[in-house]
Design a protein around this motif. Structure first.
Motif, PDB file in Angstrom:
ATOM      1  N   ARG A  45      25.352  42.128  24.948  1.00  8.82           N
ATOM      2  CA  ARG A  45      25.240  40.698  25.208  1.00  8.82           C
ATOM      3  C   ARG A  45      26.597  39.980  25.230  1.00  8.82           C
ATOM      4  N   PRO A  46      27.571  40.323  24.346  1.00 11.92           N
ATOM      5  CA  PRO A  46      28.870  39.650  24.429  1.00 11.92           C
ATOM      6  C   PRO A  46      29.598  39.917  25.747  1.00 11.92           C
ATOM      7  N   PHE A  47      29.225  40.989  26.444  1.00 13.47           N
ATOM      8  CA  PHE A  47      29.778  41.276  27.771  1.00 13.47           C
ATOM      9  C   PHE A  47      28.943  40.614  28.864  1.00 13.47           C
ATOM     10  N   ILE A  48      27.642  40.778  28.794  1.00 15.89           N
ATOM     11  CA  ILE A  48      26.751  40.311  29.860  1.00 15.89           C
ATOM     12  C   ILE A  48      26.817  38.806  30.051  1.00 15.89           C
ATOM     13  N   PHE A  49      26.865  38.058  28.947  1.00 17.84           N
ATOM     14  CA  PHE A  49      26.754  36.606  29.040  1.00 17.84           C
ATOM     15  C   PHE A  49      28.091  35.882  28.930  1.00 17.84           C
ATOM     16  N   ASP A  50      29.177  36.606  29.084  1.00 16.26           N
ATOM     17  CA  ASP A  50      30.509  36.015  28.983  1.00 16.26           C
ATOM     18  C   ASP A  50      31.163  35.960  30.355  1.00 16.26           C
ATOM     19  N   THR A  51      31.931  34.911  30.601  1.00 11.53           N
ATOM     20  CA  THR A  51      32.690  34.833  31.840  1.00 11.53           C
ATOM     21  C   THR A  51      33.741  35.935  31.876  1.00 11.53           C
ATOM     22  N   ALA A  52      33.913  36.533  33.028  1.00  7.54           N
ATOM     23  CA  ALA A  52      34.825  37.673  33.172  1.00  7.54           C
ATOM     24  C   ALA A  52      36.272  37.267  32.911  1.00  7.54           C
ATOM     25  N   LEU A  53      37.067  38.246  32.544  1.00  2.01           N
ATOM     26  CA  LEU A  53      38.490  38.046  32.284  1.00  2.01           C
ATOM     27  C   LEU A  53      39.156  37.369  33.480  1.00  2.01           C
ATOM     28  N   ALA A  54      40.000  36.362  33.208  1.00  2.00           N
ATOM     29  CA  ALA A  54      40.660  35.601  34.261  1.00  2.00           C
ATOM     30  C   ALA A  54      41.575  36.500  35.093  1.00  2.00           C
ATOM     31  N   PRO A  55      41.706  36.232  36.381  1.00  2.00           N
ATOM     32  CA  PRO A  55      42.528  37.074  37.247  1.00  2.00           C
ATOM     33  C   PRO A  55      43.973  37.213  36.772  1.00  2.00           C
ATOM     34  N   ALA A  56      44.577  36.125  36.319  1.00  2.00           N
ATOM     35  CA  ALA A  56      45.971  36.195  35.874  1.00  2.00           C
ATOM     36  C   ALA A  56      46.127  37.157  34.703  1.00  2.00           C
ATOM     37  N   SER A  57      45.183  37.122  33.777  1.00  2.00           N
ATOM     38  CA  SER A  57      45.260  38.003  32.615  1.00  2.00           C
ATOM     39  C   SER A  57      45.059  39.460  33.011  1.00  2.00           C
ATOM     40  N   ALA A  58      44.108  39.710  33.896  1.00  2.00           N
ATOM     41  CA  ALA A  58      43.860  41.083  34.343  1.00  2.00           C
ATOM     42  C   ALA A  58      45.080  41.647  35.071  1.00  2.00           C
ATOM     43  N   LEU A  90      50.375  44.860  25.342  1.00  2.00           N
ATOM     44  CA  LEU A  90      50.366  44.647  26.781  1.00  2.00           C
ATOM     45  C   LEU A  90      50.676  43.202  27.161  1.00  2.00           C
ATOM     46  N   GLY A  91      50.843  42.332  26.186  1.00  2.00           N
ATOM     47  CA  GLY A  91      51.363  41.000  26.428  1.00  2.00           C
ATOM     48  C   GLY A  91      50.481  40.061  27.230  1.00  2.00           C
ATOM     49  N   SER A  92      49.205  40.392  27.406  1.00  2.00           N
ATOM     50  CA  SER A  92      48.329  39.564  28.224  1.00  2.00           C
ATOM     51  C   SER A  92      47.204  38.998  27.364  1.00  2.00           C
ATOM     52  N   GLN A  93      45.987  39.086  27.843  1.00  2.00           N
ATOM     53  CA  GLN A  93      44.811  38.639  27.108  1.00  2.00           C
ATOM     54  C   GLN A  93      43.621  39.436  27.596  1.00  2.00           C
ATOM     55  N   GLY A  94      42.684  39.712  26.687  1.00  2.00           N
ATOM     56  CA  GLY A  94      41.491  40.453  27.045  1.00  2.00           C
ATOM     57  C   GLY A  94      41.270  41.638  26.134  1.00  2.00           C
ATOM     58  N   GLY A  95      40.221  42.382  26.393  1.00  2.00           N
ATOM     59  CA  GLY A  95      39.899  43.553  25.593  1.00  2.00           C
ATOM     60  C   GLY A  95      39.274  44.625  26.459  1.00  2.00           C
ATOM     61  N   ALA A  96      39.065  45.795  25.876  1.00  2.00           N
ATOM     62  CA  ALA A  96      38.476  46.895  26.628  1.00  2.00           C
ATOM     63  C   ALA A  96      37.772  47.861  25.697  1.00  2.00           C
ATOM     64  N   VAL A  97      36.765  48.516  26.230  1.00  2.00           N
ATOM     65  CA  VAL A  97      36.109  49.646  25.575  1.00  2.00           C
ATOM     66  C   VAL A  97      36.356  50.858  26.458  1.00  2.00           C
ATOM     67  N   LEU A  98      36.737  51.977  25.834  1.00  2.00           N
ATOM     68  CA  LEU A  98      37.038  53.202  26.572  1.00  2.00           C
ATOM     69  C   LEU A  98      36.243  54.357  25.982  1.00  2.00           C
ATOM     70  N   GLY A  99      35.591  55.112  26.860  1.00  2.00           N
ATOM     71  CA  GLY A  99      34.777  56.226  26.389  1.00  2.00           C
ATOM     72  C   GLY A  99      34.067  56.896  27.539  1.00  2.00           C
ATOM     73  N   SER A 100      32.939  57.511  27.242  1.00  2.00           N
ATOM     74  CA  SER A 100      32.196  58.251  28.260  1.00  2.00           C
ATOM     75  C   SER A 100      31.570  57.284  29.271  1.00  2.00           C
ATOM     76  N   PRO A 101      31.350  57.729  30.505  1.00  2.00           N
ATOM     77  CA  PRO A 101      30.675  56.878  31.488  1.00  2.00           C
ATOM     78  C   PRO A 101      29.286  56.437  31.031  1.00  2.00           C
ATOM     79  N   GLU A 102      28.619  57.282  30.261  1.00  2.00           N
ATOM     80  CA  GLU A 102      27.277  56.935  29.786  1.00  2.00           C
ATOM     81  C   GLU A 102      27.328  55.739  28.831  1.00  2.00           C
ATOM     82  N   ILE A 103      28.338  55.730  27.954  1.00  2.00           N
ATOM     83  CA  ILE A 103      28.462  54.614  27.025  1.00  2.00           C
ATOM     84  C   ILE A 103      28.844  53.342  27.776  1.00  2.00           C
ATOM     85  N   ILE A 104      29.766  53.442  28.719  1.00  2.00           N
ATOM     86  CA  ILE A 104      30.163  52.272  29.493  1.00  2.00           C
ATOM     87  C   ILE A 104      28.970  51.703  30.259  1.00  2.00           C
ATOM     88  N   GLU A 105      28.180  52.584  30.874  1.00  2.00           N
ATOM     89  CA  GLU A 105      26.994  52.126  31.615  1.00  2.00           C
ATOM     90  C   GLU A 105      26.004  51.423  30.698  1.00  2.00           C
TER      91      GLU A 105
END
Length: 373
Positions: free
Chosen positions: A251-264, A229-244
């Motif tokens: 912790r690597p998600f909760i305490f990390d700054t969100a993906l930059a707007p340009a990358s998204a 996809l030529g950008s930057q970042g990562g993703a987890v894909l699965g059931s809504p229960e797992i995402i929630e």
């Protein structure tokens, strides 16, 4: 031994083994044909993708400003998550700052010291670190050995269990037996985590969807936005229960700054280009097959060709010889290779112009002929 003495000793050992790594800054346009990066579809410089990144930076700012749970969740993130879920056929997605964080998050938040993780021997370093962070018991099974996975799962004794695999392994370029792994996990109540870093985009919506495993509650996908996809970042894909659960416990998600707007925005635009230009994965595949034949190696399932070299030093010499002729390739050396064999790492890129691709092929055939024997 002082710290200075220890560091000097470590450097001497690296030099003696031919394993010194250095940072080599490159210019924006250096005239070299780049077959070392991971921009498999050539989308990092696509005009629609770069324009989307620039527009997002002007609209939203240079950074997201905070973690996702504070004020860092932008509409861009939501739109990207919806698009990723739709393209891969998954019910839900969660975007993170890197693919490394995606792997750390999904493992460390879903298993603990009372759990069992069954890992393929060739998984990426990010998954290895994730297992360590989780403190779960670990069984490492031989590469792509489904029966060994079944045996390990049978010994779980009621514990929560997880199996880790990659859809396409980055070094050897072979595909995982995903259907068989998913069946084994379903039989034993285990969760299958599949890293699609080298599958998404190269094989359209990814190997999990192509295998018909998308949407299954016991299959979770991780992915990176920094390769096809030529950008930057990562993703987890699965059931809504797992995402929630990840939103609340990873912790690597909760305490990390969100993906930059340009990358998204760039990743979102790249998904749109990929949908419109569905021929791009086919171009990558045809180039992989042709180049593999020219170099005398087996074509991989992904976009990375791995050419064995006799030693780390010879691999570096071959890499330098290609660079001297205007072709940049990568180099795998221990401990980055699972079988200890140094290799040239050649990335097929659909964005390279036809004339440049033909020239790069000629250079690589000559370099491999000189150094591989």
């Amino acid at each position: 031994m002082t710290w200075s003495e220890w560091l000097a000793e470590q450097a001497t050992q690296r030099d003696g083994a031919g394993l010194r790594r250095t940072l080599r800054p490159r210019a924006a346009a250096d005239g070299v044909i780049d077959l070392a990066g991971n921009d498999y579809l050539g989308l990092s410089r696509d005009s629609l993708v770069t324009a989307a990144a620039a527009d997002a930076a002007m609209m939203w700012g240079a950074g997201s400003g905070a973690s996702r749970l504070v004020t860092g969740t932008l509409l861009l993130h939501t739109h990207l998550e919806e698009a990723l879920a739709d393209y891969t056929g998954q019910p839900a997605a969660l975007v993170m700052s890197t693919g490394y964080h995606a792997n750390l998050s999904v493992v460390s938040a879903l298993v603990d010291r009372n759990s069992l993780v069954v890992s393929d021997a060739h998984i990426h370093a990010s998954l290895i670190d994730a297992i360590r962070l989780s403190r779960a018991d670990l069984v490492v099974v031989p590469h792509n050995d489904v029966e060994a996975v079944r045996t390990a799962l049978a010994s779980a004794a009621g514990r929560r269990t997880m199996v880790l695999a990659e859809s396409i392994y980055s070094v050897l370029g072979d595909a995982a037996p995903l259907v068989e792994l998913a069946a084994a996990c379903e039989e034993h109540g285990a969760l299958l985590v599949v890293d699609e870093a080298h599958g998404l985009g190269v094989h359209g919506p990814g190997m999990v969807r192509l295998a018909g495993l998308n949407g299954l509650p016991h299959v979770v996908v991780t992915a990176t936005l920094s390769k096809a996809l030529g950008s930057q970042g990562g993703a987890v894909l699965g059931s809504p229960e797992i995402i929630e659960h990840l939103v609340n416990r990873a912790r690597p998600f909760i305490f990390d700054t969100a993906l930059a707007p340009a990358s998204a925005a760039a990743a979102l635009a790249a998904l749109g280009v990929l949908r419109e230009r569905s021929e791009l994965p086919g171009l990558v595949r045809s180039r992989v097959v042709d180049l593999a034949a020219a170099l005398g190696v087996e074509p991989p399932a992904g976009a990375v060709l791995s050419v064995p070299m006799p030693s780390p030093r010879i691999a570096l010499a071959a890499q330098a010889a290609a660079a001297a002729q205007g072709v940049r390739v990568g180099c795998f050396r221990p401990p980055s290779v699972p079988d200890g064999i140094s290799r040239l790492r050649i990335t097929v890129n659909a964005g390279v112009a036809g004339e440049d691709w033909a020239r790069a092929t000629e250079v690589l055939v000559a370099v491999v002929k000189e150094h591989a024997s």
